[in-house]
Write a protein that holds these residues in place. Structure first.
Motif, PDB file in Angstrom:
ATOM      1  N   VAL A  69       0.871  -1.172   0.000  1.00 29.41           N
ATOM      2  CA  VAL A  69       0.000   0.000   0.000  1.00 29.41           C
ATOM      3  C   VAL A  69       0.904   1.215   0.000  1.00 29.41           C
ATOM      4  CG1 VAL A  69      -1.707   1.322   1.304  1.00 29.41           C
ATOM      5  CG2 VAL A  69      -1.878  -1.171   1.213  1.00 29.41           C
ATOM      6  N   GLN A  70       0.623   2.152  -0.890  1.00 33.40           N
ATOM      7  CA  GLN A  70       1.472   3.330  -1.031  1.00 33.40           C
ATOM      8  C   GLN A  70       1.642   4.054   0.296  1.00 33.40           C
ATOM      9  OE1 GLN A  70       0.102   6.020  -4.044  1.00 33.40           O
ATOM     10  NE2 GLN A  70       2.088   6.957  -4.330  1.00 33.40           N
ATOM     11  N   THR A  71       2.876   4.430   0.590  1.00 32.25           N
ATOM     12  CA  THR A  71       3.330   5.141   1.798  1.00 32.25           C
ATOM     13  C   THR A  71       3.375   4.253   3.043  1.00 32.25           C
ATOM     14  OG1 THR A  71       1.217   6.019   2.644  1.00 32.25           O
ATOM     15  CG2 THR A  71       2.323   7.310   0.913  1.00 32.25           C
ATOM     16  N   VAL A  72       2.954   2.978   2.945  1.00 30.25           N
ATOM     17  CA  VAL A  72       3.067   2.051   4.079  1.00 30.25           C
ATOM     18  C   VAL A  72       4.287   1.165   3.852  1.00 30.25           C
ATOM     19  CG1 VAL A  72       2.008   0.127   5.321  1.00 30.25           C
ATOM     20  CG2 VAL A  72       0.596   2.045   4.560  1.00 30.25           C
ATOM     21  N   LYS A  73       5.208   1.185   4.806  1.00 33.31           N
ATOM     22  CA  LYS A  73       6.390   0.328   4.706  1.00 33.31           C
ATOM     23  C   LYS A  73       5.998  -1.104   5.048  1.00 33.31           C
ATOM     24  CE  LYS A  73       9.716   3.971   5.842  1.00 33.31           C
ATOM     25  NZ  LYS A  73      10.755   4.419   6.804  1.00 33.31           N
ATOM     26  N   HIS A  74       6.279  -2.032   4.133  1.00 31.18           N
ATOM     27  CA  HIS A  74       5.892  -3.417   4.398  1.00 31.18           C
ATOM     28  C   HIS A  74       6.917  -4.157   5.249  1.00 31.18           C
ATOM     29  CE1 HIS A  74       8.084  -3.491   0.527  1.00 31.18           C
ATOM     30  NE2 HIS A  74       8.567  -4.652   0.956  1.00 31.18           N
ATOM     31  N   LEU A  85       4.805  -7.111   6.684  1.00 32.91           N
ATOM     32  CA  LEU A  85       3.347  -7.042   6.770  1.00 32.91           C
ATOM     33  C   LEU A  85       2.729  -7.855   5.638  1.00 32.91           C
ATOM     34  CD1 LEU A  85       2.804  -3.261   7.622  1.00 32.91           C
ATOM     35  CD2 LEU A  85       2.955  -5.199   9.191  1.00 32.91           C
ATOM     36  N   LEU A  86       1.721  -8.643   5.996  1.00 32.80           N
ATOM     37  CA  LEU A  86       1.042  -9.478   5.004  1.00 32.80           C
ATOM     38  C   LEU A  86      -0.253  -8.830   4.534  1.00 32.80           C
ATOM     39  CD1 LEU A  86       1.589 -12.910   6.795  1.00 32.80           C
ATOM     40  CD2 LEU A  86       2.962 -11.912   4.950  1.00 32.80           C
ATOM     41  N   ARG A  87      -0.764  -9.332   3.407  1.00 34.40           N
ATOM     42  CA  ARG A  87      -2.018  -8.798   2.866  1.00 34.40           C
ATOM     43  C   ARG A  87      -3.050  -8.654   3.969  1.00 34.40           C
ATOM     44  NH1 ARG A  87      -2.333 -13.427  -0.182  1.00 34.40           N
ATOM     45  NH2 ARG A  87      -4.456 -13.560   0.619  1.00 34.40           N
ATOM     46  N   ASP A  88      -3.854  -7.613   3.860  1.00 32.03           N
ATOM     47  CA  ASP A  88      -4.781  -7.324   4.965  1.00 32.03           C
ATOM     48  C   ASP A  88      -5.927  -8.333   5.076  1.00 32.03           C
ATOM     49  OD1 ASP A  88      -5.889  -6.168   2.540  1.00 32.03           O
ATOM     50  OD2 ASP A  88      -7.428  -5.335   3.830  1.00 32.03           O
ATOM     51  N   ASP A  89      -6.100  -9.217   4.061  1.00 34.56           N
ATOM     52  CA  ASP A  89      -7.148 -10.228   4.160  1.00 34.56           C
ATOM     53  C   ASP A  89      -6.638 -11.530   4.784  1.00 34.56           C
ATOM     54  OD1 ASP A  89      -5.720 -10.302   1.561  1.00 34.56           O
ATOM     55  OD2 ASP A  89      -6.855 -12.165   1.302  1.00 34.56           O
ATOM     56  N   TYR A 114      -0.426  -7.474  14.213  1.00 38.20           N
ATOM     57  CA  TYR A 114       0.153  -6.121  14.148  1.00 38.20           C
ATOM     58  C   TYR A 114      -0.962  -5.137  13.827  1.00 38.20           C
ATOM     59  CZ  TYR A 114       3.036  -2.165  12.658  1.00 38.20           C
ATOM     60  OH  TYR A 114       3.593  -0.928  12.539  1.00 38.20           O
ATOM     61  N   THR A 115      -0.993  -4.039  14.536  1.00 38.59           N
ATOM     62  CA  THR A 115      -1.995  -3.001  14.277  1.00 38.59           C
ATOM     63  C   THR A 115      -1.343  -1.829  13.559  1.00 38.59           C
ATOM     64  OG1 THR A 115      -3.259  -3.629  16.233  1.00 38.59           O
ATOM     65  CG2 THR A 115      -3.695  -1.454  15.299  1.00 38.59           C
ATOM     66  N   LEU A 116      -1.782  -1.593  12.339  1.00 42.15           N
ATOM     67  CA  LEU A 116      -1.277  -0.452  11.564  1.00 42.15           C
ATOM     68  C   LEU A 116      -2.110   0.774  11.909  1.00 42.15           C
ATOM     69  CD1 LEU A 116       0.573   0.628   9.263  1.00 42.15           C
ATOM     70  CD2 LEU A 116      -1.259  -0.008   7.662  1.00 42.15           C
ATOM     71  N   LYS A 117      -1.457   1.809  12.432  1.00 40.98           N
ATOM     72  CA  LYS A 117      -2.167   3.017  12.843  1.00 40.98           C
ATOM     73  C   LYS A 117      -1.987   4.099  11.780  1.00 40.98           C
ATOM     74  CE  LYS A 117      -1.793   2.013  17.777  1.00 40.98           C
ATOM     75  NZ  LYS A 117      -1.342   2.482  19.116  1.00 40.98           N
ATOM     76  N   LEU A 118      -3.102   4.573  11.272  1.00 42.66           N
ATOM     77  CA  LEU A 118      -3.088   5.608  10.240  1.00 42.66           C
ATOM     78  C   LEU A 118      -3.602   6.917  10.815  1.00 42.66           C
ATOM     79  CD1 LEU A 118      -4.695   3.514   7.343  1.00 42.66           C
ATOM     80  CD2 LEU A 118      -2.265   3.743   7.921  1.00 42.66           C
ATOM     81  N   PHE A 122      -1.464  10.206   6.383  1.00 43.42           N
ATOM     82  CA  PHE A 122      -1.450   9.048   5.495  1.00 43.42           C
ATOM     83  C   PHE A 122      -2.203   9.299   4.191  1.00 43.42           C
ATOM     84  CE2 PHE A 122      -3.768   5.187   4.094  1.00 43.42           C
ATOM     85  CZ  PHE A 122      -2.684   4.415   3.693  1.00 43.42           C
ATOM     86  N   TRP A 123      -3.307  10.042   4.281  1.00 47.30           N
ATOM     87  CA  TRP A 123      -4.189  10.153   3.110  1.00 47.30           C
ATOM     88  C   TRP A 123      -3.851  11.354   2.242  1.00 47.30           C
ATOM     89  CZ3 TRP A 123      -6.419   8.737   7.927  1.00 47.30           C
ATOM     90  CH2 TRP A 123      -6.847   7.396   7.975  1.00 47.30           C
ATOM     91  N   LYS A 124      -4.097  11.198   0.945  1.00 48.53           N
ATOM     92  CA  LYS A 124      -3.906  12.301  -0.001  1.00 48.53           C
ATOM     93  C   LYS A 124      -5.062  13.288   0.118  1.00 48.53           C
ATOM     94  CE  LYS A 124      -1.467   9.423  -3.391  1.00 48.53           C
ATOM     95  NZ  LYS A 124      -1.483   8.879  -4.766  1.00 48.53           N
TER      96      LYS A 124
END
Length: 467
Positions: A69-74, A85-89, A114-118, A122-124
């Motif tokens: 996902v753009q701007t998220v470091k995997h 980080l694995l696919r969110d599904d 893991y909880t990704l906090k946005l 983060f958003w355009k």
């Protein structure tokens, strides 16, 4: 949703489902921007590497199961090591591709929550605006803008104007080089091509510095006409000029044609009716150090065209027909074959000033065509010009709009014919259309194309005697 079915969905649908989890929270009642509202937590699984030396092999082999996902470091730090980080599904190891499951066992990888906090960062801007504007306005959110220096200029349609402050603040936040965001209050309605501005966000500072065509321009955006979308057109026209050519810039503004042209030793007489444009034109001449090759004027366009031959002749006579420009050149001072020494010496470079024009630029698309009749008899009082062995008739570059109705669907050829007929009528001469250039500059609106038409002024028009 069944994960196996999810994998077989078309990629476009899959992407929209995934991204919905990363969309900003919605608040369509927001009146003043509240950045703290934009927080979201996305639960994920991470592939934890007790031994991070296997990380590169895993990334290479298991691309389809990694979260991109753009701007998220995997790749993240976790418990004194690294994790991916694995696919969110992905909820269980069985949700992963078989090859990924094998690598997890082979490398001793542990799946950890893991909880990704946005947050707001983060958003355009477009995503933020779609989450706070009324639902009936989200299909075409005005997140785009023209930029001049530190100033962003947007053209809000009427339905968006009540939300101008919100829109302006989001644009300001999301564009670090923007310090001021403005909207025009209404369309250009005065003779100087300027319009009232409303400050939407940021500093009330309208004095901008803009780089274009290798030149620096300074001006007050609220008092002069400037359109950054025309930079390509400026360069296209300038590319038609040769060193030593004489150009009459009838509606020169702050110098977007004149100053870059004069930098390449084109001789320019630049004019603008607006006193503020004239003021900044003079300042920009000094900033760019092009004084020898450019003369500024503050005249009405018609008066400038009418006086153009006389103004050029005055310049020619005042300089004895020559422009002198001091340049610094490297000159060899040693003939030693093994090592050459150089010194920088000032050298005077000379350019001959012709008594005639090679080009006229008329960048006033709303009304430039109506000034063409002033070229009738341009050299009528100076017929001896034709005896100059170097004499050339000027090329006119006139910008114009050719609007059409919503229910029309005219071809480019039909639009060209309409403009052609207007030009022939105004200069009172049947031009050869095949020798004219019709260039579409841009579509100002779906029914309002902007053209630049270039044609050589006929001798019969240029030397026509006044009655």
């Amino acid at each position: 949703m069944n994960i196996k079915l999810f994998r077989h969905l078309p990629k476009s649908i899959t992407r929209s489902i995934i991204m919905s989890k990363f969309s900003p929270p919605i608040n369509r009642n927001m009146v003043e921007l509240d950045r703290s509202f934009f927080h979201k937590e996305v639960p994920l699984l991470a592939a934890y590497f007790p031994n991070p030396k296997f990380l590169g092999q895993f990334v290479k082999s298991c691309q389809n199961d990694i979260l991109y996902v753009q701007t998220v470091k995997h790749i993240i730090s976790m418990d004194d090591s690294k994790a991916i980080l694995l696919r969110d599904d992905v909820k269980l190891i069985s949700d992963l591709n078989p090859e990924t499951q094998l690598k997890i066992n082979e490398f001793g990888i542990i799946l950890k929550p893991y909880t990704l906090k946005l947050d707001y960062s983060f958003w355009k801007s477009e995503e933020i605006l779609k989450s706070i504007l009324p639902e009936n306005l989200i299909d075409d959110v005005p997140s785009g803008f023209s930029q001049a220096g530190h100033l962003a200029h947007i053209n809000l349609r009427d339905e968006y104007k009540p939300f101008g402050k919100l829109i302006g603040q989001v644009i300001l936040d999301k564009n670090p080089l923007v310090l001021t965001v403005v909207d025009k209050v209404n369309t250009i309605a005065n003779k100087f091509r300027t319009f009232p501005l409303e400050l939407l966000a940021g500093e009330p500072n309208y004095i901008v510095e803009q780089l274009e065509s290798g030149c620096k321009f300074k001006f007050d955006f609220s008092k002069v006409y400037w359109n950054s979308r025309l930079s390509t057109e400026h360069e296209r026209i300038i590319g038609k000029f040769n060193p030593g050519d004489v150009v009459g810039d009838v509606f020169g503004g702050v110098g977007p044609f004149a100053i870059p042209a004069s930098k390449k030793n084109v001789i320019v007489l630049a004019n603008d009716l607006n006193p503020e444009s004239y003021k900044y034109l003079q300042e920009n001449i000094k900033i760019n150090k092009v004084e020898p090759f450019i003369k500024p004027f503050n005249l009405d366009g018609r008066e400038f065209i009418r006086k153009a031959p006389e103004l050029l002749l005055q310049w020619h006579n005042s300089q004895n027909g020559i422009i002198e420009k001091k340049i610094i050149k490297k000159v060899s001072i040693d003939d030693n074959k093994t090592k050459k020494n150089f010194e920088r010496k000032p050298i005077i470079e000379t350019t001959k000033i012709p008594k005639f024009y090679h080009h006229f630029v008329m960048n006033l698309p709303d009304s430039a065509l109506t000034f063409l009749d002033e070229f009738i008899g341009l050299y009528g009082s100076n017929p001896q010009l034709k005896t100059d062995p170097e004499f050339k008739l000027p090329i006119i570059h006139v910008h114009c709009f050719e609007k059409f109705e919503n229910n029309e669907n005219p071809t480019p050829e039909e639009l060209h014919n309409r403009v052609y007929e207007k030009i022939c009528k105004l200069i009172q001469f049947p031009l050869n259309k095949e020798k004219m250039e019709f260039h579409e500059v841009r579509m100002v609106s779906p029914t309002k194309p902007m053209f630049c038409v270039s044609f050589e002024l006929p001798e019969e028009v240029a030397f026509k005697q006044s009655k």
